[in-house]
Design a protein around this motif. Structure first.
Motif, PDB file in Angstrom:
ATOM      1  N   SER A 176     -67.093 -90.807 -66.359  1.00 16.66           N
ATOM      2  CA  SER A 176     -68.095 -90.941 -65.309  1.00 16.66           C
ATOM      3  C   SER A 176     -68.308 -89.640 -64.551  1.00 16.66           C
ATOM      4  O   SER A 176     -67.513 -88.700 -64.639  1.00 16.66           O
ATOM      5  N   GLU A 177     -69.374 -89.609 -63.766  1.00 12.50           N
ATOM      6  CA  GLU A 177     -69.631 -88.475 -62.878  1.00 12.50           C
ATOM      7  C   GLU A 177     -68.516 -88.357 -61.849  1.00 12.50           C
ATOM      8  O   GLU A 177     -68.125 -87.250 -61.452  1.00 12.50           O
ATOM      9  N   LEU A 178     -67.983 -89.510 -61.429  1.00  7.40           N
ATOM     10  CA  LEU A 178     -66.869 -89.509 -60.484  1.00  7.40           C
ATOM     11  C   LEU A 178     -65.635 -88.855 -61.094  1.00  7.40           C
ATOM     12  O   LEU A 178     -64.897 -88.138 -60.405  1.00  7.40           O
ATOM     13  N   ALA A 179     -65.409 -89.052 -62.399  1.00  9.60           N
ATOM     14  CA  ALA A 179     -64.265 -88.434 -63.070  1.00  9.60           C
ATOM     15  C   ALA A 179     -64.395 -86.920 -63.069  1.00  9.60           C
ATOM     16  O   ALA A 179     -63.391 -86.195 -62.943  1.00  9.60           O
ATOM     17  N   ALA A 180     -65.620 -86.418 -63.200  1.00  9.00           N
ATOM     18  CA  ALA A 180     -65.840 -84.970 -63.118  1.00  9.00           C
ATOM     19  C   ALA A 180     -65.476 -84.460 -61.733  1.00  9.00           C
ATOM     20  O   ALA A 180     -64.826 -83.421 -61.577  1.00  9.00           O
ATOM     21  N   GLU A 181     -65.874 -85.220 -60.739  1.00  5.29           N
ATOM     22  CA  GLU A 181     -65.573 -84.854 -59.347  1.00  5.29           C
ATOM     23  C   GLU A 181     -64.072 -84.826 -59.104  1.00  5.29           C
ATOM     24  O   GLU A 181     -63.550 -83.911 -58.443  1.00  5.29           O
ATOM     25  N   VAL A 182     -63.365 -85.801 -59.646  1.00  6.11           N
ATOM     26  CA  VAL A 182     -61.925 -85.925 -59.416  1.00  6.11           C
ATOM     27  C   VAL A 182     -61.129 -84.856 -60.165  1.00  6.11           C
ATOM     28  O   VAL A 182     -60.154 -84.297 -59.640  1.00  6.11           O
ATOM     29  N   THR A 183     -61.524 -84.553 -61.412  1.00  2.00           N
ATOM     30  CA  THR A 183     -60.730 -83.661 -62.277  1.00  2.00           C
ATOM     31  C   THR A 183     -61.171 -82.203 -62.250  1.00  2.00           C
ATOM     32  O   THR A 183     -60.441 -81.328 -62.725  1.00  2.00           O
ATOM     33  N   GLY A 184     -62.381 -81.931 -61.737  1.00  2.00           N
ATOM     34  CA  GLY A 184     -62.869 -80.558 -61.731  1.00  2.00           C
ATOM     35  C   GLY A 184     -63.567 -80.146 -63.013  1.00  2.00           C
ATOM     36  O   GLY A 184     -63.898 -78.964 -63.196  1.00  2.00           O
ATOM     37  N   LEU A 185     -63.817 -81.090 -63.911  1.00  5.78           N
ATOM     38  CA  LEU A 185     -64.563 -80.783 -65.134  1.00  5.78           C
ATOM     39  C   LEU A 185     -66.055 -80.662 -64.819  1.00  5.78           C
ATOM     40  O   LEU A 185     -66.522 -81.104 -63.767  1.00  5.78           O
ATOM     41  N   GLU A 186     -66.795 -80.069 -65.753  1.00 15.35           N
ATOM     42  CA  GLU A 186     -68.238 -79.935 -65.598  1.00 15.35           C
ATOM     43  C   GLU A 186     -68.958 -80.873 -66.559  1.00 15.35           C
ATOM     44  O   GLU A 186     -68.455 -81.168 -67.650  1.00 15.35           O
ATOM     45  N   ILE A 187     -70.127 -81.331 -66.153  1.00 13.72           N
ATOM     46  CA  ILE A 187     -70.942 -82.184 -67.016  1.00 13.72           C
ATOM     47  C   ILE A 187     -71.701 -81.295 -67.996  1.00 13.72           C
ATOM     48  O   ILE A 187     -72.593 -80.539 -67.604  1.00 13.72           O
ATOM     49  N   ILE A 188     -71.337 -81.382 -69.274  1.00 10.43           N
ATOM     50  CA  ILE A 188     -71.975 -80.581 -70.316  1.00 10.43           C
ATOM     51  C   ILE A 188     -73.267 -81.240 -70.773  1.00 10.43           C
ATOM     52  O   ILE A 188     -74.281 -80.575 -70.996  1.00 10.43           O
ATOM     53  N   ALA A 189     -73.217 -82.566 -70.923  1.00 11.93           N
ATOM     54  CA  ALA A 189     -74.410 -83.335 -71.311  1.00 11.93           C
ATOM     55  C   ALA A 189     -74.396 -84.632 -70.521  1.00 11.93           C
ATOM     56  O   ALA A 189     -73.428 -85.390 -70.591  1.00 11.93           O
ATOM     57  N   PRO A 190     -75.457 -84.910 -69.735  1.00  7.39           N
ATOM     58  CA  PRO A 190     -75.468 -86.105 -68.889  1.00  7.39           C
ATOM     59  C   PRO A 190     -76.068 -87.324 -69.585  1.00  7.39           C
ATOM     60  O   PRO A 190     -76.904 -87.200 -70.487  1.00  7.39           O
ATOM     61  N   ASN A 191     -75.599 -88.497 -69.179  1.00  5.97           N
ATOM     62  CA  ASN A 191     -76.209 -89.776 -69.572  1.00  5.97           C
ATOM     63  C   ASN A 191     -76.439 -89.884 -71.085  1.00  5.97           C
ATOM     64  O   ASN A 191     -77.555 -90.037 -71.551  1.00  5.97           O
ATOM     65  N   ILE A 192     -75.355 -89.820 -71.832  1.00  6.97           N
ATOM     66  CA  ILE A 192     -75.468 -89.809 -73.294  1.00  6.97           C
ATOM     67  C   ILE A 192     -75.245 -91.187 -73.920  1.00  6.97           C
ATOM     68  O   ILE A 192     -75.130 -91.303 -75.139  1.00  6.97           O
ATOM     69  N   GLN A 193     -75.207 -92.246 -73.121  1.00  7.66           N
ATOM     70  CA  GLN A 193     -75.014 -93.597 -73.646  1.00  7.66           C
ATOM     71  C   GLN A 193     -76.167 -93.965 -74.579  1.00  7.66           C
ATOM     72  O   GLN A 193     -77.304 -93.530 -74.396  1.00  7.66           O
ATOM     73  N   ASP A 194     -75.868 -94.778 -75.591  1.00  4.99           N
ATOM     74  CA  ASP A 194     -76.862 -95.167 -76.592  1.00  4.99           C
ATOM     75  C   ASP A 194     -77.981 -96.010 -76.000  1.00  4.99           C
ATOM     76  O   ASP A 194     -79.119 -95.947 -76.460  1.00  4.99           O
ATOM     77  N   PHE A 195     -77.668 -96.814 -74.981  1.00  4.34           N
ATOM     78  CA  PHE A 195     -78.660 -97.714 -74.401  1.00  4.34           C
ATOM     79  C   PHE A 195     -78.780 -97.462 -72.904  1.00  4.34           C
ATOM     80  O   PHE A 195     -77.776 -97.459 -72.189  1.00  4.34           O
ATOM     81  N   SER A 196     -80.010 -97.286 -72.426  1.00  6.22           N
ATOM     82  CA  SER A 196     -80.225 -96.948 -71.017  1.00  6.22           C
ATOM     83  C   SER A 196     -79.850 -98.097 -70.087  1.00  6.22           C
ATOM     84  O   SER A 196     -79.540 -97.881 -68.921  1.00  6.22           O
ATOM     85  N   HIS A 197     -79.876 -99.351 -70.608  1.00  9.07           N
ATOM     86  CA  HIS A 197     -79.566-100.507 -69.764  1.00  9.07           C
ATOM     87  C   HIS A 197     -78.071-100.837 -69.748  1.00  9.07           C
ATOM     88  O   HIS A 197     -77.667-101.854 -69.208  1.00  9.07           O
ATOM     89  N   ASN A 198     -77.258 -99.973 -70.332  1.00 11.12           N
ATOM     90  CA  ASN A 198     -75.829-100.219 -70.440  1.00 11.12           C
ATOM     91  C   ASN A 198     -75.193-100.431 -69.063  1.00 11.12           C
ATOM     92  O   ASN A 198     -75.359 -99.622 -68.154  1.00 11.12           O
TER      93      ASN A 198
END
Length: 281
Positions: free
Chosen positions: A149-171
């Motif tokens: 999640s985006e929250l996991a990036a915030e917590v761990t200090g990682l960067e989002i390389i590619a956002p919202n890559i789920q197969d289905f938008s309604h997931n």
């Protein structure tokens, strides 16, 4: 005295953590290693509530939850839905073309298989989503990424390389809020969900007959799941969600008919339907 905390399974940054923030921002999130531990935290008073995932719109039901709920000693008092926006997370400076492997919980890996295949990224199974992000952050390898999640990036200090890559938008994932205290929606509330478990009698067409009362009384059943009890093929229980309050005449009559064909019925919660149901209806 019960602590002002809300327990969830996983590590900080998990989607369950997001659900806690979204629904009860006034409570301190309390991470636990297992669903059983999250439930036990509420039973012991270490936490006021527990946030438990029950199903995902892409992957289906969350294993073991239905088995744990009847004997948890807790009541369902609310529900929430968290849209699952899967982020490809990497160490600072890493680029998409650098990534060769992506680690996450098997459920999340199955929700963005198309993206991984398209970019030639090998899926690696991790214990959970936020834990995978933490491991990638510790390793510092630009060829390894995490799905979280985006929250996991915030917590761990990682960067989002590619956002919202789920197969289905309604997931989305549905969560249940559990409490030691029974708190039920008012009978006159406009939209109510009643959740219960039952076991049918060993008679011909028992399930068909048990379900008949809901149809004849016009009660909409939105979920029916079966699961085995104690590993026995002959002992099958069912988990069900219906629309309506047990004190409504139609629901009361349907439940009375259900009881006639069952050996066990237990209502787990009577709670307000989340507005997200209207968005996906």
């Amino acid at each position: 005295m019960t602590a002002e905390k809300i327990a969830f399974q996983g590590e900080p940054g998990a989607y369950s953590h997001m659900a806690c923030r979204q629904t009860h921002p006034e409570l301190e999130p309390l991470p636990k290693p297992t669903f059983e531990a999250a439930i036990a935290a509420v039973r012991s008073g270490e936490a006021k509530l527990a946030m438990l995932p029950v199903e995902n719109s892409t992957y289906g039901r969350v294993a073991d939850i239905h088995r744990l709920l009847p004997d948890s000693g807790l009541f369902i008092i609310d529900e929430t839905f968290v849209p699952v926006r899967i982020q490809l997370l990497g160490v600072p400076g890493a680029k998409l073309e650098d990534v060769k492997e992506a680690q996450s919980h098997t459920v999340l890996l199955g929700q963005c298989g198309k993206f991984l295949a398209e970019h030639g990224i090998k899926p690696i199974t991790g214990a959970d989503t936020a834990g995978s992000a933490a491991q990638v952050a510790r390793d510092g390898d630009p060829t390894r990424a995490a799905l979280a999640s985006e929250l996991a990036a915030e917590v761990t200090g990682l960067e989002i390389i590619a956002p919202n890559i789920q197969d289905f938008s309604h997931n989305a994932t549905r969560f249940l809020v559990m409490s030691r205290q029974k708190v039920e929606a008012e009978p006159g509330a406009p939209k109510v969900v009643t959740s219960f478990v039952f076991q049918v009698r060993n008679v011909p067409a028992a399930l068909y007959k048990a379900m008949g009362g809901f149809a004849t009384n016009g009660v909409n059943m939105t979920k029916l799941e079966s699961y085995m009890v104690d590993g026995q093929f002959t002992a099958t229980r069912f988990y069900a969600d219906i629309e309506g309050h047990p004190e409504e005449r139609s629901v009361r009559l349907a439940l009375e008919e259900l009881a006639f064909f069952t050996s066990y019925v237990k209502i787990l919660g009577v709670y307000p339907a989340h507005p997200y149901r209207d968005e996906i209806g």
